[in-house]
Motif scaffolding. Structure first.
Motif, mmCIF file in Angstrom:
data_model
loop_
_atom_site.group_PDB
_atom_site.id
_atom_site.type_symbol
_atom_site.label_atom_id
_atom_site.label_comp_id
_atom_site.label_asym_id
_atom_site.label_seq_id
_atom_site.Cartn_x
_atom_site.Cartn_y
_atom_site.Cartn_z
ATOM 1 N N MET A 151 1.060 -0.946 0.616
ATOM 2 C CA MET A 151 0.440 -0.181 0.142
ATOM 3 C C MET A 151 1.045 1.170 0.124
ATOM 4 O O MET A 151 0.246 1.795 -0.701
ATOM 5 N N GLU A 193 11.385 1.246 6.965
ATOM 6 C CA GLU A 193 10.767 -0.066 6.331
ATOM 7 C C GLU A 193 11.962 -0.914 7.104
ATOM 8 O O GLU A 193 13.245 -0.942 6.606
ATOM 9 N N ASN A 240 12.196 4.219 12.451
ATOM 10 C CA ASN A 240 11.380 4.896 12.090
ATOM 11 C C ASN A 240 11.495 6.387 12.504
ATOM 12 O O ASN A 240 11.385 7.207 12.117
ATOM 13 N N VAL A 269 1.631 -0.366 8.140
ATOM 14 C CA VAL A 269 2.241 -1.734 8.223
ATOM 15 C C VAL A 269 0.375 -2.147 9.060
ATOM 16 O O VAL A 269 -0.155 -1.511 8.634
#
Ligand SMILES: NC(=O)c1ccc[n+]([C@@H]2O[C@H](COP(=O)([O-])OP(=O)(O)OC[C@H]3O[C@@H](n4cnc5c(N)ncnc54)[C@H](OP(=O)(O)O)[C@@H]3O)[C@@H](O)[C@H]2O)c1
Length: 275
Positions: free
Chosen positions: A19, A42, A63, A77
């Motif tokens: 996505m 990621e 992150n 996620v």
């Protein structure tokens, strides 16, 4: 965030899966955002390298540094990963951070409780067709989020298809049952139409091409003519002709009721799975 121009906004995607990739591609292809404005967090090294190579955006293992400098944080996620992710990054949101989640079934109150200072929360329900820039997306804005945040969220999802805004968060369960699961209903329909053609003697390839183009052409026609679907059906149903003969069988088979039940069951399931 409200005072920044679009060209200087920074977007951080948490999760670089399917996505997130669809959205990054849409944003870059549509020109809505430039490479330098997009960061992705990621954990998978190979995935990071692939995203960097294909889109030329920054992709990080950690992150927190991305979130600290982001105006918009897109949670992409899996739903089961969102709790640990928010535990890690939530304390680093500022009061101005716009948090947008695409995680199915995770409510904005649940996110809000784990998002530290952030107050601006948007929940989106795109569908798989985002992968080809043709998503049907439902968006829900928490109250008092402000026009600028709405504009930003709409721009992001408009870059991968068509977006509707729902006024009640509960309605995102219906969006999930209708358009979230919808591509699977359409694939089933394509499969059934193809099988019928094969049963009657067409080759599978020919039947599949006819079925696919029929669905594509009918959607294109409905979008362009912008008339009620029932009227379009009437236009191609000559009295005593072939189409009414086929439609009669579909009505006798209670296809309409089956669709209602299918969307209802998928909606209930979405409610059951919600946090
Ligand atoms: N795909 C769809 O059609 C669709 C439609 C509607 C909504 N959604 C929603 O979109 C979200 C993402 O779905 P998806 O299909 O894109 O799933 P996906 O391809 O599995 O993507 C999730 C990504 O997040 C990464 N990730 C895992 N833990 C992380 C962490 N702690 N920090 C940063 N990244 C992390 C995963 O990496 P690893 O693989 O290394 O674990 C993976 O690359 C889901 O919540 C889903 O409900 C998807």
């Amino acid at each position: 965030m409200a005072k920044k121009k679009n060209g200087s906004l920074r977007l951080a995607f948490i999760g670089g899966g399917k996505m997130a990739e669809a959205l990054v591609r849409g944003l870059l292809d549509s020109g809505a955002y430039k490479r330098g404005q997009i960061d992705i967090g990621e954990p998978d090294g190979r995935r990071r390298a692939a995203l960097r190579k294909t889109y030329g955006v920054r992709v990080n293992k950690a992150n927190v540094p991305l979130v600290s400098s982001a105006d918009v944080c897109l949670l992409a996620v899996k739903p089961q990963e969102i709790a640990p992710v928010l535990e890690e990054i939530g304390p680093h949101f500022s009061a101005d951070t716009l948090v947008i989640s695409v995680a199915a079934g995770i409510t904005t109150s649940w996110i809000r409780e784990r998002s530290g200072k952030a107050r601006k929360i948007v929940r989106a329900m795109p569908n798989a067709a985002a992968l080809v820039g043709e998503s049907a997306t439902g968006l829900y804005f928490r109250p008092r989020i402000g026009e600028e945040a709405k504009r930003i969220a709409l721009k992001i999802f408009d870059s991968v298809g068509e977006t509707v805004v729902v006024g009640k968060e509960d309605h995102l369960n219906i969006v999930t049952g209708l358009s979230g699961s919808g591509p699977a209903y359409v694939f089933l329909f394509l499969e059934a139409l193809t099988d019928a053609g094969v049963y009657l003697g067409l080759s599978r390839d020919v039947a599949a091409r006819l079925a696919l183009q029929t669905v594509r052409g009918s959607s294109g026609m409905a979008a362009e003519l912008d008339k009620p679907f029932a009227l379009l059906r009437e236009i191609i149903s000559s009295p005593g002709g072939t189409t009414v003969a086929g439609l009669k069988v579909l009505e006798e088979g209670a296809v309409r009721a089956a669709f209602t039940k299918a969307v209802e069951m998928a909606t209930r399931r979405s409610e059951e799975l919600s946090l």
